[in-house]
Design a protein around this motif. Structure first.
Motif, mmCIF file in Angstrom:
data_model
loop_
_atom_site.group_PDB
_atom_site.id
_atom_site.type_symbol
_atom_site.label_atom_id
_atom_site.label_comp_id
_atom_site.label_asym_id
_atom_site.label_seq_id
_atom_site.Cartn_x
_atom_site.Cartn_y
_atom_site.Cartn_z
ATOM 1 N N MET A 35 3.632 -0.156 19.807
ATOM 2 C CA MET A 35 3.546 -1.003 18.669
ATOM 3 C C MET A 35 5.130 -0.884 18.461
ATOM 4 O O MET A 35 5.954 0.169 18.341
ATOM 5 C CB MET A 35 2.871 -0.267 17.455
ATOM 6 N N THR A 36 5.615 -1.935 17.895
ATOM 7 C CA THR A 36 7.161 -2.263 17.453
ATOM 8 C C THR A 36 7.714 -1.432 16.095
ATOM 9 O O THR A 36 6.685 -1.294 15.614
ATOM 10 C CB THR A 36 7.548 -3.634 17.414
ATOM 11 N N VAL A 37 8.706 -1.158 15.974
ATOM 12 C CA VAL A 37 9.150 -0.714 14.591
ATOM 13 C C VAL A 37 8.629 -1.833 13.417
ATOM 14 O O VAL A 37 8.290 -1.193 12.601
ATOM 15 C CB VAL A 37 10.578 -0.581 14.626
ATOM 16 N N LYS A 38 8.858 -3.025 13.749
ATOM 17 C CA LYS A 38 8.459 -3.989 12.737
ATOM 18 C C LYS A 38 6.953 -3.739 12.396
ATOM 19 O O LYS A 38 6.404 -3.955 11.121
ATOM 20 C CB LYS A 38 8.790 -5.346 12.984
ATOM 21 N N SER A 39 6.265 -3.908 13.354
ATOM 22 C CA SER A 39 4.744 -3.573 13.330
ATOM 23 C C SER A 39 4.319 -2.231 12.699
ATOM 24 O O SER A 39 3.410 -2.402 11.826
ATOM 25 C CB SER A 39 3.862 -3.752 14.560
ATOM 26 N N SER A 40 4.794 -1.185 13.055
ATOM 27 C CA SER A 40 4.631 -0.035 12.438
ATOM 28 C C SER A 40 5.259 0.181 11.166
ATOM 29 O O SER A 40 4.495 0.771 10.176
ATOM 30 C CB SER A 40 5.238 1.244 13.234
ATOM 31 N N LEU A 41 6.112 -0.597 10.765
ATOM 32 C CA LEU A 41 6.728 -0.497 9.363
ATOM 33 C C LEU A 41 5.579 -1.170 8.470
ATOM 34 O O LEU A 41 5.373 -0.752 7.420
ATOM 35 C CB LEU A 41 8.085 -1.300 9.320
ATOM 36 N N LEU A 42 5.310 -2.691 8.906
ATOM 37 C CA LEU A 42 4.406 -3.149 7.928
ATOM 38 C C LEU A 42 3.070 -2.366 8.011
ATOM 39 O O LEU A 42 2.586 -2.465 6.955
ATOM 40 C CB LEU A 42 4.023 -4.356 8.841
ATOM 41 N N GLU A 43 2.717 -1.669 8.648
ATOM 42 C CA GLU A 43 1.597 -0.862 8.662
ATOM 43 C C GLU A 43 1.565 -0.028 7.491
ATOM 44 O O GLU A 43 0.829 0.213 6.632
ATOM 45 C CB GLU A 43 0.975 -0.208 10.225
ATOM 46 N N LYS A 91 0.977 -0.044 -0.248
ATOM 47 C CA LYS A 91 1.338 -1.321 -0.874
ATOM 48 C C LYS A 91 1.439 -1.030 -2.476
ATOM 49 O O LYS A 91 0.627 -0.240 -3.007
ATOM 50 C CB LYS A 91 0.410 -2.313 -0.768
ATOM 51 N N GLY A 92 2.563 -1.395 -3.162
ATOM 52 C CA GLY A 92 3.171 -1.105 -4.467
ATOM 53 C C GLY A 92 3.682 0.173 -4.574
ATOM 54 O O GLY A 92 3.953 0.467 -5.746
ATOM 55 N N GLU A 93 3.835 1.081 -3.584
ATOM 56 C CA GLU A 93 4.551 2.102 -3.606
ATOM 57 C C GLU A 93 5.687 2.335 -2.813
ATOM 58 O O GLU A 93 5.848 1.520 -1.982
ATOM 59 C CB GLU A 93 3.659 3.400 -3.023
ATOM 60 N N GLU A 111 10.414 -5.483 -1.656
ATOM 61 C CA GLU A 111 11.472 -5.173 -2.588
ATOM 62 C C GLU A 111 12.175 -3.923 -1.999
ATOM 63 O O GLU A 111 11.805 -2.946 -1.462
ATOM 64 C CB GLU A 111 10.787 -4.737 -3.910
ATOM 65 N N ALA A 112 13.415 -3.940 -2.446
ATOM 66 C CA ALA A 112 14.485 -2.947 -2.063
ATOM 67 C C ALA A 112 15.760 -2.839 -2.665
ATOM 68 O O ALA A 112 16.013 -3.552 -3.671
ATOM 69 C CB ALA A 112 14.916 -2.987 -0.494
ATOM 70 N N GLY A 113 16.438 -1.608 -2.798
ATOM 71 C CA GLY A 113 17.751 -1.579 -3.525
ATOM 72 C C GLY A 113 18.192 -0.063 -3.210
ATOM 73 O O GLY A 113 17.624 0.813 -2.481
ATOM 74 N N PRO A 114 19.469 0.166 -3.620
ATOM 75 C CA PRO A 114 20.060 1.288 -3.408
ATOM 76 C C PRO A 114 19.410 2.573 -3.801
ATOM 77 O O PRO A 114 19.081 2.411 -5.185
ATOM 78 C CB PRO A 114 21.566 0.963 -4.051
ATOM 79 N N ASN A 115 19.168 3.314 -3.211
ATOM 80 C CA ASN A 115 18.591 4.717 -3.489
ATOM 81 C C ASN A 115 17.109 4.557 -3.961
ATOM 82 O O ASN A 115 16.697 5.453 -4.649
ATOM 83 C CB ASN A 115 19.407 5.357 -4.514
ATOM 84 N N LYS A 116 16.727 3.298 -3.779
ATOM 85 C CA LYS A 116 15.340 2.790 -4.153
ATOM 86 C C LYS A 116 14.325 2.878 -3.072
ATOM 87 O O LYS A 116 12.891 2.971 -3.410
ATOM 88 C CB LYS A 116 15.120 1.739 -4.947
ATOM 89 N N GLY A 117 14.569 2.650 -1.767
ATOM 90 C CA GLY A 117 13.644 2.624 -0.719
ATOM 91 C C GLY A 117 13.186 1.259 -0.843
ATOM 92 O O GLY A 117 13.698 0.381 -1.126
ATOM 93 N N TYR A 118 12.049 1.209 -0.107
ATOM 94 C CA TYR A 118 11.267 -0.247 0.021
ATOM 95 C C TYR A 118 9.774 -0.115 -0.332
ATOM 96 O O TYR A 118 9.311 1.069 -0.058
ATOM 97 C CB TYR A 118 11.253 -0.560 1.601
ATOM 98 N N MET A 119 9.395 -1.228 -0.815
ATOM 99 C CA MET A 119 8.057 -1.157 -1.512
ATOM 100 C C MET A 119 7.462 -2.835 -1.016
ATOM 101 O O MET A 119 8.245 -3.907 -1.233
ATOM 102 C CB MET A 119 7.992 -1.442 -2.785
ATOM 103 N N LEU A 120 6.474 -2.783 -0.322
ATOM 104 C CA LEU A 120 5.667 -4.174 -0.106
ATOM 105 C C LEU A 120 4.973 -4.465 -1.673
ATOM 106 O O LEU A 120 4.010 -3.730 -2.140
ATOM 107 C CB LEU A 120 4.447 -3.908 0.676
ATOM 108 N N ALA A 121 5.303 -5.630 -2.269
ATOM 109 C CA ALA A 121 4.925 -5.900 -3.598
ATOM 110 C C ALA A 121 3.303 -6.020 -3.620
ATOM 111 O O ALA A 121 2.849 -6.485 -2.530
ATOM 112 C CB ALA A 121 5.467 -7.150 -3.960
ATOM 113 N N LYS A 122 2.895 -5.422 -4.746
ATOM 114 C CA LYS A 122 1.461 -5.806 -4.821
ATOM 115 C C LYS A 122 0.755 -6.914 -4.626
ATOM 116 O O LYS A 122 -0.164 -7.135 -4.213
ATOM 117 C CB LYS A 122 0.737 -4.817 -6.064
#
Length: 367
Positions: A1-9, A15-17, A50-61
């Motif tokens: 599994m690629t990094v992109k696929s693993s990240l999406l999983e 989701k939302g976190e 969504e992403a930002g400095p010191n916020k990490g990443y979140m898949l919008a709900k």
């Protein structure tokens, strides 16, 4: 599994976190730069991350894009092959090619976000604009013969009915044999195509195509469909509230359950909109009616039609049907009616199995 696929999983599961880039990199065993590259690629594909400095990443709900990773989260068999395309001529056509090439196992399925040549029964076109519905074909390898293929179609109707009820909270009506209606309009069509062993009649594989309208863009809807086609939701905004990945997975789960033991489900009878209505089945006669040699003795004719029976609240009238065999027109009306009688019998007695017999045994060359 690629990094992109693993990240999406990971993002789909949460989701939302918000997930920190550091924790993601540690979980995936890659650098934070690789995580950022994967996020950028997913955004370009249409995922709202969504992403930002010191916020990490979140898949919008509110992200509601079909993905293998999102669907697998809800599948009873998450290892099954899934192919998703932005556009295809026909999901059934692609699924059949995969099955015939031995590239797809039982339960594998193909999804398209749009179809340019979606097909319904008898070669009719199925309107499949981008992102307004679910267009999918499931490959099945059931135990049974061609005589059981009708029950696969009824199983698909029940699968869609149950999945929509569970995920959307909407109760559909099943129209015999392969359509589902909502508020008097067709919202789902099913096309079942089987490949069988010529000598034994056993099914090698079946492709079950399903097209479910989530919403319709009324401005672009062809005029001839405006009084016929419907959808689960009236607006795109309402449709986006339904998790398409979960709905897709539930349809597949229910279909596999229903086809594990081929029989007519009580749900097919209970939620069928046909009982209590009159139906007319019109057959196409091939050949010269004036030169036909088949006899019509023993049948009760009413003009050009045969009024056959009333069963389970259904008044069935069959037009004359036939085919050309060795230069003669052969009447196949009665064998066809036997098939219809069998289906009506099982609808009235769900505990019974569909009678297995050669429905065309009376016709020379069709045994």
């Amino acid at each position: 599994m690629t990094v992109k696929s693993s990240l999406l999983e990971m993002l789909e599961k949460n989701k939302g976190e918000v997930l920190s880039g550091e924790s993601i990199a540690g979980e995936l065993g890659c650098t934070r730069a690789a995580v950022w590259k994967a996020v950028k690629s997913l955004r370009e594909e249409g995922y709202h991350i969504e992403a930002g400095p010191n916020k990490g990443y979140m898949l919008a709900k509110d992200t509601n894009r079909l993905s293998q990773e999102g669907i697998r989260l809800f599948l009873d068999d998450p290892k099954v092959k899934i192919d998703i395309y932005d556009e295809l001529e026909s999901t059934n056509q692609t699924a059949k090619k995969e099955a015939m090439m031995g590239e797809a196992e039982h339960g594998a399925f193909v999804i398209a976000r749009s179809q340019t040549a979606g097909r319904g029964r008898r070669g009719r076109e199925f309107y499949s604009p981008a992102d307004t519905g679910l267009y999918m074909s499931v490959i099945l390898k059931p135990q049974g013969t061609i005589h059981d293929s009708l029950l696969i179609t009824t199983a698909a109707a029940v699968a869609v009915y149950r999945a929509v009820a569970q995920i959307c909270g909407i109760q559909l009506d099943i129209k015999w044999v392969n359509d589902l209606f909502y508020k008097g309009k067709k919202v789902c069509g099913i096309l079942t195509e089987a490949v069988t062993d010529f000598e034994s009649g056993n099914i090698e594989f079946v492709v079950v195509g399903m097209g479910l309208n989530l919403y319709l863009d009324q401005e672009n809807l062809p005029a001839e469909l405006r009084n016929i086609a419907g959808a689960l939701y009236e607006t795109k905004e309402d449709a986006e509230q339904t998790d398409r990945n979960k709905l897709t997975a539930m349809i597949v789960n229910e279909l596999r359950k229903e086809t594990a033991d081929l029989k007519l489900s009580p749900d097919y009878v209970t939620h069928n909109m046909i009982p209590g209505h009159q139906i007319t089945i019109t057959g196409i006669c091939i050949g010269d009616m004036q030169g036909r040699t088949a006899e019509s003795t023993g049948r009760r004719w009413t003009g050009d039609n045969i009024v056959l029976w009333r069963s389970f609240g259904i008044h069935v009238r069959i037009m004359r049907m036939g085919l050309l065999h060795e230069g003669r027109f052969l009447d196949v009306t009665i064998p066809f009616c036997v098939m219809i009688q069998n289906l009506l019998f099982v609808m009235k007695h769900p505990s019974e199995t569909l009678r297995r017999q050669n429905l065309f045994s009376e016709i020379p060359g069709c045994r």
